[in-house]
Design an enzyme around this catalytic site. Structure first.
Site, PDB file in Angstrom:
ATOM      1  N   LYS A  49      11.089  -4.156  -1.346  1.00 52.25           N
ATOM      2  CA  LYS A  49      10.130  -3.289  -2.050  1.00 52.25           C
ATOM      3  C   LYS A  49      10.783  -2.715  -3.293  1.00 52.25           C
ATOM      4  O   LYS A  49      10.196  -2.714  -4.381  1.00 52.25           O
ATOM      5  CB  LYS A  49       9.640  -2.158  -1.132  1.00 52.25           C
ATOM      6  CG  LYS A  49       8.634  -2.633  -0.110  1.00 52.25           C
ATOM      7  CD  LYS A  49       8.339  -1.586   0.949  1.00 52.25           C
ATOM      8  CE  LYS A  49       7.438  -2.198   2.024  1.00 52.25           C
ATOM      9  NZ  LYS A  49       7.290  -1.383   3.212  1.00 52.25           N
ATOM     10  N   GLN A  93       8.533   4.371   5.566  1.00 54.28           N
ATOM     11  CA  GLN A  93       8.624   3.103   6.295  1.00 54.28           C
ATOM     12  C   GLN A  93       8.423   3.345   7.796  1.00 54.28           C
ATOM     13  O   GLN A  93       9.121   4.166   8.401  1.00 54.28           O
ATOM     14  CB  GLN A  93       9.995   2.459   6.027  1.00 54.28           C
ATOM     15  CG  GLN A  93      10.166   1.087   6.641  1.00 54.28           C
ATOM     16  CD  GLN A  93       9.271   0.014   6.018  1.00 54.28           C
ATOM     17  OE1 GLN A  93       9.099  -0.026   4.805  1.00 54.28           O
ATOM     18  NE2 GLN A  93       8.681  -0.825   6.843  1.00 54.28           N
ATOM     19  N   ASP A 116       0.231   3.607   0.985  1.00 55.28           N
ATOM     20  CA  ASP A 116       0.018   2.795   2.180  1.00 55.28           C
ATOM     21  C   ASP A 116      -1.419   2.954   2.695  1.00 55.28           C
ATOM     22  O   ASP A 116      -1.832   2.240   3.604  1.00 55.28           O
ATOM     23  CB  ASP A 116       0.990   3.248   3.285  1.00 55.28           C
ATOM     24  CG  ASP A 116       1.989   2.176   3.667  1.00 55.28           C
ATOM     25  OD1 ASP A 116       1.824   1.030   3.191  1.00 55.28           O
ATOM     26  OD2 ASP A 116       2.917   2.472   4.441  1.00 55.28           O
TER      27      ASP A 116
END
Ligand code: NAP
Length: 287
Positions: A49, A93, A116
């Site tokens: 990422k 995460q 997200d």
């Protein structure tokens, strides 16, 4: 034999167009990624990422915290990132170590920076058909489908899986595109029969090669979200397979995503897309 959807190539061209838009902005969008603990798979995701964020011309802020980080310290970091003007996207995460309350951490992320798309605010906006930030993997599936099929109006879509991360948001996106959507799950009856009605079949289950050729309507489009690691033929090695038995399904489907190289590469590309969207909305500047 079906046509294979090349997610790797599509993701590369999407990242390229994002980089061009970023270059036209008068500021650098910033993505903060928070990793707690040292789960090897999560470390690889976070490193990928960060690399792709920088390649797209954005700023990457990595926060690596020890596995025994306290809830209040993680919450304080999220709040600091919410207030930081250089940060337009925040990603924590998952999975987090078990002693941490993931729901409370996600709830603390500002919805405007929730790249997200996991906050209740963004899930509610999606369910209401209003603009918000959409979870990355579902957005990636939709972009692949629109690229290959164009207008999805009236198509029968069956989504296997009802998680908040994948199944439900994919179903919402397909509904917004005027598909007739069925969401199947572990309690659904006659799953093969349901799947055979699908013009678009999305498998987001986490069970290696569960969807067989005779579950697929001839000519249907099959999107395989599953990522499952199974033993390889060579002793001691593993390989990745999806939720669809690819070799046999490819004989029946019209279009199909492979694993790896299908949906997987779209996830980070859509994370970058969401970071750009968040930066444009927060700043009021668009390209
Ligand atoms: P999840 O939270 O475990 O949800 C799995 C869903 O599948 C649940 O809704 C479950 O039903 C359903 N299910 C389980 N067994 C079933 C069965 N035998 N028949 C029908 N439905 C069944 O998983 P997830 O987070 O949604 O992820 C799904 C898959 O996508 C995993 O392989 C994951 O690794 C992969 N994934 C890939 C990406 C990517 O970037 N490509 C991103 C995220 C996830 P119930 O609700 O009834 O339990």
């Amino acid at each position: 034999m079906s046509d294979i959807i090349d997610g790797k190539a599509f993701a590369a061209s999407l990242r390229e167009s994002i980089a061009q838009e970023v270059a036209r902005l008068p500021f650098k969008p910033g993505l903060a990624v928070v990793l707690v603990g040292d789960d090897p798979a999560s470390k690889v995701y976070v490193a990928n990422k960060a690399r792709q964020t920088v390649e797209a011309g954005m700023a990457s802020f990595e926060h690596r915290l020890p596995a025994d980080t306290r809830q209040e310290d993680l919450l304080a970091l999220v709040q600091a990132l919410n207030a930081d003007d250089a940060v337009h996207g925040i990603l924590v995460q998952l999975p987090l170590p078990k002693h941490l309350d993931s729901d409370a951490i996600i709830a603390a992320i500002s919805p405007a920076k929730d790249v997200d798309g996991l906050t209740i605010a963004n899930a509610g906006l999606l369910a209401s058909g209003l603009p918000g930030l959409v979870p990355c993997t579902p957005l990636g599936c939709l972009l692949l489908l629109q690229d290959r099929l164009g207008d999805l109006t009236g198509l029968n879509a069956v989504v296997i899986g009802r998680s908040n991360l994948v199944g439900k948001p994919i179903a919402q996106l397909l509904l917004q595109q005027n598909c007739t959507v069925t969401i199947a799950h572990s309690r659904s009856r006659d799953l093969p029969g349901l799947c055979r009605q699908a013009d678009i079949l999305v498998a987001a289950v986490g069970r290696p090669e569960m969807v067989k050729a005779d579950w697929i309507k001839p000519g249907a489009t099959v999107i395989d979200v599953g990522i499952n690691r199974v033993p390889a033929h060579e002793a001691g090695k593993t390989r990745l397979v999806g939720d669809v038995a690819f070799a046999e399904a490819a004989d029946i489907a019209g279009l199909i995503t492979p694993v790896p190289g299908g949906v997987g590469p779209m996830t980070i590309a859509c994370l970058l897309r969401n970071t750009l969207t968040a930066a444009q909305r927060i700043s009021g500047v668009s390209t």
